[in-house]
Design a protein around this motif. Structure first.
Motif, PDB file in Angstrom:
ATOM      1  N   VAL A   1       0.870  -1.173   0.000  1.00  0.00           N
ATOM      2  CA  VAL A   1       0.000   0.000   0.000  1.00  0.00           C
ATOM      3  C   VAL A   1       0.910   1.227   0.000  1.00  0.00           C
ATOM      4  N   ALA A   2       0.958   1.955  -1.117  1.00  0.00           N
ATOM      5  CA  ALA A   2       1.854   3.103  -1.230  1.00  0.00           C
ATOM      6  C   ALA A   2       1.131   4.388  -0.832  1.00  0.00           C
TER       7      ALA A   2
ATOM      8  N   MET B   1       9.885   3.141  -7.571  1.00  0.00           N
ATOM      9  CA  MET B   1       9.459   2.564  -6.297  1.00  0.00           C
ATOM     10  C   MET B   1       8.093   1.884  -6.393  1.00  0.00           C
ATOM     11  N   LEU B   2       7.160   2.510  -7.108  1.00  0.00           N
ATOM     12  CA  LEU B   2       5.849   1.891  -7.285  1.00  0.00           C
ATOM     13  C   LEU B   2       5.959   0.576  -8.044  1.00  0.00           C
ATOM     14  N   ASP B   3       6.818   0.551  -9.045  1.00  0.00           N
ATOM     15  CA  ASP B   3       7.003  -0.649  -9.859  1.00  0.00           C
ATOM     16  C   ASP B   3       7.754  -1.723  -9.078  1.00  0.00           C
ATOM     17  N   HIS B   4       8.865  -1.329  -8.459  1.00  0.00           N
ATOM     18  CA  HIS B   4       9.689  -2.288  -7.730  1.00  0.00           C
ATOM     19  C   HIS B   4       8.950  -2.874  -6.529  1.00  0.00           C
ATOM     20  N   GLY B   5       8.190  -2.024  -5.831  1.00  0.00           N
ATOM     21  CA  GLY B   5       7.443  -2.481  -4.661  1.00  0.00           C
ATOM     22  C   GLY B   5       6.114  -3.122  -5.007  1.00  0.00           C
ATOM     23  N   GLU B   6       5.746  -3.118  -6.303  1.00  0.00           N
ATOM     24  CA  GLU B   6       4.491  -3.709  -6.781  1.00  0.00           C
ATOM     25  C   GLU B   6       3.289  -3.170  -6.006  1.00  0.00           C
TER      26      GLU B   6
ATOM     27  N   GLU C   1       1.013  11.740 -11.419  1.00  0.00           N
ATOM     28  CA  GLU C   1       0.405  11.508 -12.736  1.00  0.00           C
ATOM     29  C   GLU C   1       1.480  11.139 -13.755  1.00  0.00           C
ATOM     30  N   LYS C   2       2.593  11.843 -13.742  1.00  0.00           N
ATOM     31  CA  LYS C   2       3.686  11.521 -14.656  1.00  0.00           C
ATOM     32  C   LYS C   2       4.286  10.158 -14.324  1.00  0.00           C
ATOM     33  N   ALA C   3       4.459   9.874 -13.024  1.00  0.00           N
ATOM     34  CA  ALA C   3       5.040   8.594 -12.605  1.00  0.00           C
ATOM     35  C   ALA C   3       4.195   7.422 -13.092  1.00  0.00           C
TER      36      ALA C   3
ATOM     37  N   ILE D   1       5.094   3.402 -15.732  1.00  0.00           N
ATOM     38  CA  ILE D   1       5.089   2.001 -15.303  1.00  0.00           C
ATOM     39  C   ILE D   1       3.986   1.228 -16.027  1.00  0.00           C
ATOM     40  N   LYS D   2       4.205  -0.080 -16.194  1.00  0.00           N
ATOM     41  CA  LYS D   2       3.290  -0.915 -16.977  1.00  0.00           C
ATOM     42  C   LYS D   2       1.978  -1.150 -16.247  1.00  0.00           C
ATOM     43  N   LYS D   3       2.043  -1.339 -14.914  1.00  0.00           N
ATOM     44  CA  LYS D   3       0.829  -1.633 -14.152  1.00  0.00           C
ATOM     45  C   LYS D   3       0.615  -0.565 -13.085  1.00  0.00           C
ATOM     46  N   PRO D   4       0.126   0.607 -13.469  1.00  0.00           N
ATOM     47  CA  PRO D   4      -0.086   1.654 -12.465  1.00  0.00           C
ATOM     48  C   PRO D   4      -1.189   1.265 -11.486  1.00  0.00           C
ATOM     49  N   PRO D   5      -0.975   1.482 -10.202  1.00  0.00           N
ATOM     50  CA  PRO D   5      -1.992   1.125  -9.213  1.00  0.00           C
ATOM     51  C   PRO D   5      -3.136   2.124  -9.216  1.00  0.00           C
ATOM     52  N   PRO D   6      -4.335   1.718  -8.756  1.00  0.00           N
ATOM     53  CA  PRO D   6      -5.419   2.694  -8.610  1.00  0.00           C
ATOM     54  C   PRO D   6      -5.050   3.742  -7.564  1.00  0.00           C
ATOM     55  N   VAL D   7      -5.569   4.955  -7.726  1.00  0.00           N
ATOM     56  CA  VAL D   7      -5.222   6.065  -6.846  1.00  0.00           C
ATOM     57  C   VAL D   7      -6.424   6.470  -5.992  1.00  0.00           C
ATOM     58  N   ILE D   8      -6.166   6.692  -4.711  1.00  0.00           N
ATOM     59  CA  ILE D   8      -7.142   7.290  -3.806  1.00  0.00           C
ATOM     60  C   ILE D   8      -6.663   8.709  -3.532  1.00  0.00           C
TER      61      ILE D   8
END
Length: 542
Positions: free
Chosen positions: A72-73, A111-116, A131-133, A137-144
């Motif tokens: 959870v980032a 970090m988002l990619d490496h930490g999945e 938004e740029k980050a 990455i190939k699998k961007p996580p959903p954003v709250i």
């Protein structure tokens, strides 16, 4: 044959519980339900309310599929949502990755990619960077989206839900369980490396619990502290203080950014008792206008941690009237894991002598097993002579599980059964250690080792200098000589000749800077001097 102390009973739920800081939240809500837990502007939550918030958040995370071992980032400043996130993911076995809000999009993407990361909580202030980050990455996580009323700017919404709506979608009576194994991961933090990709440092529940209590013991922290969040919670999980404050049923005073006036105002209005920070934070307060500091008549305890805070800063804190504790640590050891424990006889020393004693990194935290200065090649302890340098090494419960997806770096860091810090230090006859330099920052001039930190400490004592950094400059005759980069205080003046003379009065000739450059001293997002940049500049100075 049974041992005489065999009770014929294995450990069980009645006599063994895995250590976890979640128990601190449980007890704070049960014993002190009506005490204030969190303050942020007009927002105030009691420990009972904080407990409900965390359970609702844990439930909401589970509802979107977050489970054990998921990341959870969070891209958040020091606001209530980040306090919540230090407990809620752990309630369902997930892992918090609090991101450094000062980093650029490329670093955040890594970090988002490496930490999945499976979900990302983002404060409005950082939406452009995030938004740029996400495009990188190939699998961007959903954003709250987290919309903080204390943020005055405007920013683009990135998610389908905001934090308040997401939180209210959770169950206030959500039942959660402690981890079955205290070795399970609770947090992921990335090192602020100056070269190459940062390494992901994995914390476990046991270490988080132990260092949280270590903070209480080290600081002699009384019940119900009023703690001001000047230290970023993304930095080593705020040195474990989100869990420490829960353990003591204290109050978290949130602060979006370090600002001297805001800090002094909160100290007065909320009767702040404790705060932490890197040397630059304390220096900011020391150098603030006198009118900002007025009318603070209660005791304030400050904790400083840094490779080697200058003695001049420590003197300044004492003159300000704040009680200062000097600790030392790294991301890999949960923030601070050693302390310069004060001795009663130091009270009889002069202010300068006390500052010199207190500038040392000291001894291991009570709940950290050991801290030793050793020769990294032979793994033998350096003599306690205050001169022989070795590398500071730690071992014990307040030490990371290892680096995420990086077994080579992990094994190298734990070579010989100790965690290697990379910091070079000496041990004095009283057993206290003091850092002399990072291994890569030692200057070797004419065969003599020169500590860049020793030279910097002298420069910091000059009344016109607010920041200083010393690196090696190539020299045909001596191999290397010290090159100093100095930043002057606003409105202050000093000539090269004055600073050269100042150093010659306080240092051996070979240790004095041979080159001095005026100008801003570049720092990383966490306040560390970017010496790799300065070394490159020094190489190009004629």
């Amino acid at each position: 044959m049974a041992h005489s102390y065999d009770t014929y009973l294995d450990k069980n739920a009645a006599n063994f519980t895995p250590l976890t800081p979640l128990s601190f939240l449980d007890k704070a809500a049960y014993v002190y339900p009506n005490r204030t837990a969190v303050v942020h502007g007009s927002e105030r939550y009691t420990w009972k309310e904080q407990y409900v918030r965390c359970r609702k958040l844990a439930s909401a995370l589970k509802n979107i599929g977050i489970g054990e071992g998921d990341t959870v980032a969070a891209m958040l400043p020091n606001i209530p949502a980040l306090v919540d996130l230090h407990f809620a993911p752990a309630m369902i076995g997930a892992v918090l990755n609090a991101l450094n809000t000062r980093l650029d999009a490329e670093a955040i993407a890594f970090m988002l990619d490496h930490g999945e990361a499976k979900v990302l909580f983002c404060d409005s202030e950082y939406s452009a960077t995030v938004e740029k980050a996400l495009t990188l990455i190939k699998k961007p996580p959903p954003v709250i989206d987290v919309i903080d009323p204390m943020f005055n700017g405007s920013a683009k919404r990135l998610g389908e839900k905001d934090y308040t709506a997401f939180l209210h979608g959770g169950d206030a009576d959500f039942k959660f369980a402690y981890p079955s194994d205290e070795w399970n991961a609770i947090a992921l933090n990335y090192t602020s490396g100056t070269t190459g990709n940062p390494k992901g440092v994995v914390y476990h529940h046991r270490g988080a619990y132990m260092n949280a209590i270590g903070n209480v013991l080290t600081w002699d922290m009384q019940r119900h502290p009023i703690y001001l969040w000047t230290l970023p919670m993304f930095h080593c999980n705020g040195w474990c203080f989100p869990w420490t404050i829960a353990a003591q049923a204290g109050t978290n005073i949130c602060l979006r950014k370090v600002d001297a006036k805001a800090i002094f105002d909160l100290m007065r209005s909320e009767k702040v008792s404790h705060y932490c920070g890197a040397p630059i934070v304390h220096s900011t307060l020391i150098n603030a206008p006198a009118e900002m500091k007025a009318a603070i008549n209660h005791r304030i305890s400050a904790m400083v941690a840094g490779a080697a805070p200058p003695a001049a800063m420590i003197e300044g804190m004492e003159q300000l009237g704040f009680s200062l504790v000097h600790t030392y640590g790294l991301t890999e050891i949960y923030g601070p894991a050693s302390v310069c424990a004060p001795q009663s006889e130091w009270c009889d020393l002069s202010l300068e002598q006390r500052a010199e004693k207190n500038s040392r990194q000291g001894v291991a935290y009570l709940l950290q097993e050991d801290m030793v200065v050793m020769d990294p090649q032979t793994m033998t302890p350096a003599p306690w002579d205050g001169e022989t340098m070795g590398e500071i090494m730690f071992r014990g419960n307040i030490t990371m599980k290892g680096y995420l997806k990086n077994p080579k770096a992990t094994h190298l860091a734990f070579k010989g059964g100790w965690f290697h810090t990379g910091d070079l230090a000496v041990t004095y006859p009283d057993g206290y250690s003091k850092i002399k330099d990072r291994s890569k920052d030692i200057i070797i001039s004419g065969g003599e080792n020169i500590s860049s930190l020793e030279v910097e400490d002298v420069l910091y004592r000059h009344p016109a200098i607010i920041s200083a950094a010393v690196v090696a400059k190539p020299d045909e005759k001596w191999g290397e000589t010290p090159c100093a980069f100095v930043e002057l205080r606003q409105g202050a003046t000093a000539t090269l000749e004055e600073i050269f003379a100042f150093c010659r009065e306080r240092l051996a000739g070979f240790k004095c800077p041979k080159t001095i450059v005026f100008g801003p001293v570049p720092k990383t997002s966490t306040g560390k001097v970017q010496k790799f940049q300065l070394r490159e500049r020094a190489r190009n100075i004629e």
